[in-house]
Design an enzyme around this catalytic site. Structure first.
Site, PDB file in Angstrom:
ATOM      1  N   LEU A 165      -3.500  -2.796  -1.134  1.00 31.80           N
ATOM      2  CA  LEU A 165      -3.549  -2.281   0.237  1.00 31.80           C
ATOM      3  C   LEU A 165      -3.117  -3.383   1.196  1.00 31.80           C
ATOM      4  CD1 LEU A 165      -6.937  -0.309   0.154  1.00 31.80           C
ATOM      5  CD2 LEU A 165      -4.625   0.508  -0.381  1.00 31.80           C
ATOM      6  N   ASP A 166      -1.871  -3.311   1.612  1.00 33.07           N
ATOM      7  CA  ASP A 166      -1.345  -4.274   2.580  1.00 33.07           C
ATOM      8  C   ASP A 166      -1.304  -3.582   3.939  1.00 33.07           C
ATOM      9  OD1 ASP A 166      -0.276  -6.516   3.682  1.00 33.07           O
ATOM     10  OD2 ASP A 166       1.717  -6.296   2.805  1.00 33.07           O
TER      11      ASP A 166
END
Length: 609
Positions: free
Chosen positions: A446-447
């Site tokens: 999850l960026d």
């Protein structure tokens, strides 16, 4: 000389009613959005602004009974004052959220001051309808043009037939011609204003110029009023027999003309005006995040995509002490909305932590399947390419991804990773993607931006994390960066309860490490979390990792799965019952300069981001 064709007095007043209602309702939307940008919390800001605006309308309507109904120039003055106050109020709100002096005031007082323009616009807008109704009612022979009359007669018959089924109706329409028509134009103006603002004005020119454009409409309405009803030389549309005669002062007419030219110039040069004010606000807010006089920010590029505001800037250390942030005097940074996305000092260590550490848990081959959520700057994908894994990359903002491909700053860190042959990039909403795909992943990265606005609440919800859990293989994990419990304890409690309710019972936490300031001292950087539904998942294996992971293997080799802590009395965040505690406070305006400097020297980089 050919006589000018002029609309009837009543038609003119109906037109003016429509224009001023258009402006008043749209000011409400524009100021709600402005205060949301400044303070966050869409529901809170829209709710407060609508409540303040409508109560101010009531106050204005009550005050309007004191006006002399024989002085129609009150309508002219109301529109002139609105055209002046609306843009000045915008500048005032930007100033109190940017300049150093207002920050000495208590935060609650700043919040009250920021809403004074809403009160001013609401009170003045409250004058409009009573004044216009009085003018229409006092017409000696209120009549519509033949064409308009035919339309209204037909409309009357249709409405009378329909509502006659449920109500007792009258076939007399004298009241409709005076009050009801003005009210109808007022409400119609509100509807049209919402449609134009939402679908045309705001997307085309943005928030700042929208307010200038609305002020221009107000001042044009004022000019039209005096051109139609004035007994002075500027009454070029006046008729011989008039029921309404205005006698405004010459100096106010001159001011009106000057204001019209000024607002018109601002709208014509909207890009320059928007960039100048936006840069002033953004640079001031960036500098306020640090002790006074220590950091200077200079915007180099900014633009707005459909989904976010992209800001590239240089930050320069000006403090008398050694620079606790980065090596050298100046570095480049990029923000998406209010969140720092990447800086020269953090680009590599951040992605070492986000990508390299989780990949050490799995074989670095194309048999390892990874889902990258976000990461539109392509830097995370470059690290995944070095791991030779298979990647599905999902990001919603195609415009930013295209920009990042050729941006000279970002290309230094992504090395054209968008050409990676084992990656597929999808421009899509991650919710839609997860609901459509049957793919299972060993690692989900999850960026995503931090939870700084309620627009991001959906990707910090139990529903979202439940979708992530369902997309994991039997050995899969989710990796994300996070905030420290010592800095954002309320956020972390709500976040952990949210993740737990989604089915993630185990976690590991770790930091990225690097010499951020170039002085040879290794510091902790961003904080990261690994989440899993059970403890049977792999653990971090430094010997299987990249050069970075092996270099700092002492920090990672003892990591084990632990139960995610839960907290009583703290609601998880869900889509339809949001917990706003999961949002973090980005302002910190009341924090002392010494405390800020101490925090900068001791906190992790994730707290700064």
């Amino acid at each position: 000389m050919k006589r000018l064709i002029t609309p009837s007095a009543q038609t003119s007043l109906h037109t003016i009613t429509f224009l001023v209602a258009f402006c008043s309702f749209t000011y409400e939307l524009a100021y709600s959005e402005l205060l949301t940008v400044m303070y966050g919390g869409t529901v809170t800001q829209y709710g407060l602004t609508i409540g303040i605006f409508f109560s101010s309308l009531g106050i204005g309507s009550y005050i309007a009974k004191q006006f002399d109904e024989t002085r129609p120039e009150n309508v002219f003055r109301t529109e002139l004052y609105l055209a002046f106050i609306a843009p000045v109020g915008l500048l005032f709100i930007i100033w109190i959220n940017t300049a150093a002096l207002p920050q000495l005031l208590p935060e609650i007082l700043l919040g009250l001051l920021a809403r004074l323009p809403v009160v001013g616009i609401g009170v003045l807008s409250g004058f409009e309808l009573p004044l216009l109704l009085a003018l229409v009612n006092n017409l000696d022979s209120p009549s519509l043009s033949p064409g308009v009359r035919r339309i209204t007669n037909m409309t009357d018959r249709v409405i009378n037939t329909i509502i006659g089924i449920l109500f007792h109706t009258s076939h007399s329409r004298s009241e409709y011609d005076t009050y009801s028509t003005v009210l109808a134009m007022d409400y119609l103006g509100g509807l049209i204003s919402a449609l134009i603002y939402v679908f045309l004005l705001y997307p085309s020119v943005g928030l700042i110029i929208s307010i200038f454009a609305l002020a221009l409409i107000n001042v044009v309405a004022a000019l039209f009023f005096i051109c139609r009803f004035s007994s002075r030389p500027w009454g070029i549309l006046a008729e011989g027999d008039r029921d309404i005669i205005t006698n405004e002062r010459t100096v106010l007419v001159v001011i009106t003309i000057v204001l019209t030219a000024t607002l018109g110039g601002a709208v014509i040069s909207h890009q320059t005006v928007d960039n100048t004010l936006t840069e002033y606000y953004l640079e001031g807010n960036i500098e306020q995040e640090y002790p006074p006089g220590t950091v200077d920010a200079e915007i180099t590029t900014q633009f707005t995509t459909q989904y976010q505001h992209v800001v590239q800037y240089n930050r320069t250390w000006k403090g008398s002490s050694s620079n606790p942030l980065f090596a050298g005097q100046t570095e480049r940074c990029l923000r998406l909305d209010t969140a720092i996305q990447v800086c020269d000092s953090t680009a590599r260590p951040y992605h070492n932590g986000l990508v390299d550490v989780p990949l050490s848990m799995y074989p670095n081959t194309t048999d390892t399947d990874v889902l990258l959520v976000g990461g539109g700057d392509w830097i995370a994908l470059d690290h995944l390419r070095q791991g030779n894994v298979s990647v599905d990359h999902v990001d919603i903002d195609a415009e930013f991804m295209q920009y990042a491909k050729t941006n000279s700053f970002l290309t230094e860190y992504h090395n054209n990773a968008y050409t990676y042959e084992h990656a597929k990039t999808y421009q899509a909403d991650i919710y839609d993607y997860l609901q459509r795909t049957d793919a299972q992943y060993d690692v989900i990265l999850l960026d995503l931006p931090g939870a700084k606005t309620d627009d991001l609440l959906p990707v910090y919800s139990t529903q979202f994390y439940r979708l992530l859990k369902d997309s994991l293989t039997e050995n899969g994990v989710v990796a994300t960066w996070g905030y420290s419990q010592y800095t954002y304890s309320s956020h972390q409690k709500a976040y952990f309860n949210t993740v737990t309710q989604a089915g993630f019972t185990q976690y590991q936490s770790y930091y990225a490490y690097d010499d951020y300031t170039g002085n040879g001292e290794i510091r902790r950087g961003e904080l990261f979390y690994l989440f899993a539904p059970d403890s049977s998942r792999p653990v971090i294996t430094p010997t299987n990792g990249t050069q970075y992971v092996r270099k700092y293997q002492g920090q990672y080799q003892s990591k084990k799965w632990r139960s995610v802590p839960t907290y009583r009395g703290v609601r998880p965040n869900t889509l339809f019952n949001p917990n706003y505690e999961i949002l973090i406070d980005t302002q910190r305006k009341q924090e002392s300069a010494s405390n800020r400097l101490s925090r900068l020297q001791n906190m992790t980089l994730s707290d700064l981001l």
